[in-house]
Enzyme design. Structure first.
Site, mmCIF file in Angstrom:
data_model
loop_
_atom_site.group_PDB
_atom_site.id
_atom_site.type_symbol
_atom_site.label_atom_id
_atom_site.label_comp_id
_atom_site.label_asym_id
_atom_site.label_seq_id
_atom_site.Cartn_x
_atom_site.Cartn_y
_atom_site.Cartn_z
ATOM 1 C CB SER A 125 -1.035 -0.069 1.175
ATOM 2 O OG SER A 125 -1.802 1.108 1.261
ATOM 3 C CB THR A 126 1.591 4.023 2.607
ATOM 4 O OG1 THR A 126 -0.075 4.062 3.013
ATOM 5 C CG2 THR A 126 2.084 5.516 2.337
ATOM 6 C CG HIS A 184 -4.067 -0.899 -0.452
ATOM 7 N ND1 HIS A 184 -4.067 -0.656 0.957
ATOM 8 C CD2 HIS A 184 -4.791 -2.195 -0.672
ATOM 9 C CE1 HIS A 184 -4.327 -2.036 1.475
ATOM 10 N NE2 HIS A 184 -4.889 -2.635 0.302
ATOM 11 C CG ASP A 193 -5.518 -5.758 2.509
ATOM 12 O OD1 ASP A 193 -5.941 -6.649 2.912
ATOM 13 O OD2 ASP A 193 -5.435 -5.127 1.410
#
Length: 379
Positions: free
Chosen positions: A198-199, A225, A321
């Protein structure tokens, strides 16, 4: 300690709006604003903020050029604001290449379902990337992984001539340990590589995937994401940088060795069928899921189809997640690795699997590709 934030945007309305949200968190303080990229550089050197929020299109100097120069002079965590368009996606990816750590949509209604949720998300994101500042400043700009462009890094090694997409497709509970020194292959046989992030993921994925050889022997599924308008542009960029094929996944397509399938934004990607003749299955994201795409969904489906023959990696990202999907993979006998804390932009997702004892190895970003190649006997 209050975190100092510099807000950069040529719109007085947006500067005021962002400043009000940031100052609404007692742990954050907007210390100044800049109206263009040139001014942002000067104020960053002068004020040394902990975080910068940056627009992309501005007069005098654009945000991408400003990010690149800030990373050279005064490496600082930068959060970009972007439009959710194809052009906005390309510009945002350029900004991440230049050294920005993360991005959010400029229209707050695109961030979350309601204002309170959007405000909380922006404040949390600023606080999270601020933690990376200490690691960025420990390294000189010339040697910092995050301050250099993965696209440029990828060009340092000789690459094979790029082939058309169709041609490329038709070619062939322990405590996680910190890995140091040389690696050794486990001897396991794998039929799928699965990566969730993600990030900080776009930069991290570029670094890992661009180092894999053209003859990579198994398929790869990627969950990042990212908004729906970004994933196609991101897949195209990765395909241009990598020796393997990278594409945005399509519903019903066969999964082939040497190809990486990026989950489309706004949808859930699953693996269906059986090993050797599996295919991609895309379904609606659903209102109940926090993430679209969701790492847990993809990893869980891989566990059902591939059992103990998945090599999976959880990389930098906020939240947890991937923890439950990784748990399913481990229960089936598959292998789970996690990116280490020091090399993550946000050590949330990897920490979630490491803390639960799900992952077996703790890997720095700059050695993940090497570890994959050794595990698959490619070196």
């Amino acid at each position: 300690m209050t975190l100092k934030v510099l807000v950069v945007d040529d719109s007085s309305f947006f500067r005021r709006r962002v400043s009000e949200i940031i100052n609404g968190d007692p742990r954050l303080e907007v210390i100044d604003c800049a109206v263009n990229g040139r001014e942002a550089i000067d104020k960053t050197v002068q004020l040394k903020p902990d975080v910068i929020t940056m627009d992309i299109e501005m007069p005098v100097m654009d945000g991408i050029t400003s990010v690149r120069e800030i990373m050279r002079q005064q490496p600082t965590p930068i959060l970009m604001f972007s439009s959710l368009t194809h052009e906005g996606a390309k510009a945002t990816l350029d900004a991440l290449d230049a050294g920005a750590l993360d991005f959010l949509p400029k229209k707050f209604e695109d961030i979350a379902c309601n204002r309170d949720e959007a405000v909380s998300l922006l404040q949390n994101r600023v606080r999270e990337i601020a933690r990376k500042g200490i690691f960025m400043r420990r390294a000189s700009p010339a040697s910092s992984t995050l301050a250099s462009s993965p696209a440029l890094d990828a060009r340092k090694e000789p690459t094979l001539p790029k082939r058309p997409l169709t041609d490329k497709l038709n070619s062939a509970k322990p405590t996680p340990k910190r890995v140091a020194g040389s690696f050794q292959a486990s001897g396991k046989r794998y039929q799928l590589l699965a990566i969730g992030t993600s990030t900080g993921g776009p930069v991290a994925l570029q670094k890992v995937l661009s180092a894999l050889p053209a003859n990579f022997p198994i398929p790869i599924v990627l969950v990042q994401h990212m908004p729906a308008t970004f994933t196609a542009a991101f897949a195209t960029r990765l395909n241009g940088l990598c020796k393997i094929t990278v594409k945005e996944a399509e519903d019903g397509e066969s999964i082939r060795p040497g190809c990486a399938y990026l989950a489309p934004g706004g949808l859930q990607m699953m693996v269906d069928g059986r090993p050797g003749s599996s295919r991609i299955k895309l379904v609606d994201g659903g209102d109940r899921m926090n993430y679209k795409p969701c790492v847990d969904v993809t990893f869980g489906s891989a566990a059902k189809i591939y059992g103990n023959s998945v090599l999976s990696i959880i990389m930098t990202g906020m939240g947890a997640d991937g923890r439950e999907g990784s748990r399913m993979l481990k229960s089936a006998g598959s292998t789970i690795w996690a990116q280490d804390a020091d090399s993550c932009v946000v050590y949330g997702m990897p920490q979630a699997v490491a803390k639960e004892g799900i992952s077996s190895e703790d890997l720095p970003l700059d050695r993940i590709a090497e570890r994959i190649k050794i595990e698959l006997n490619l070196v």
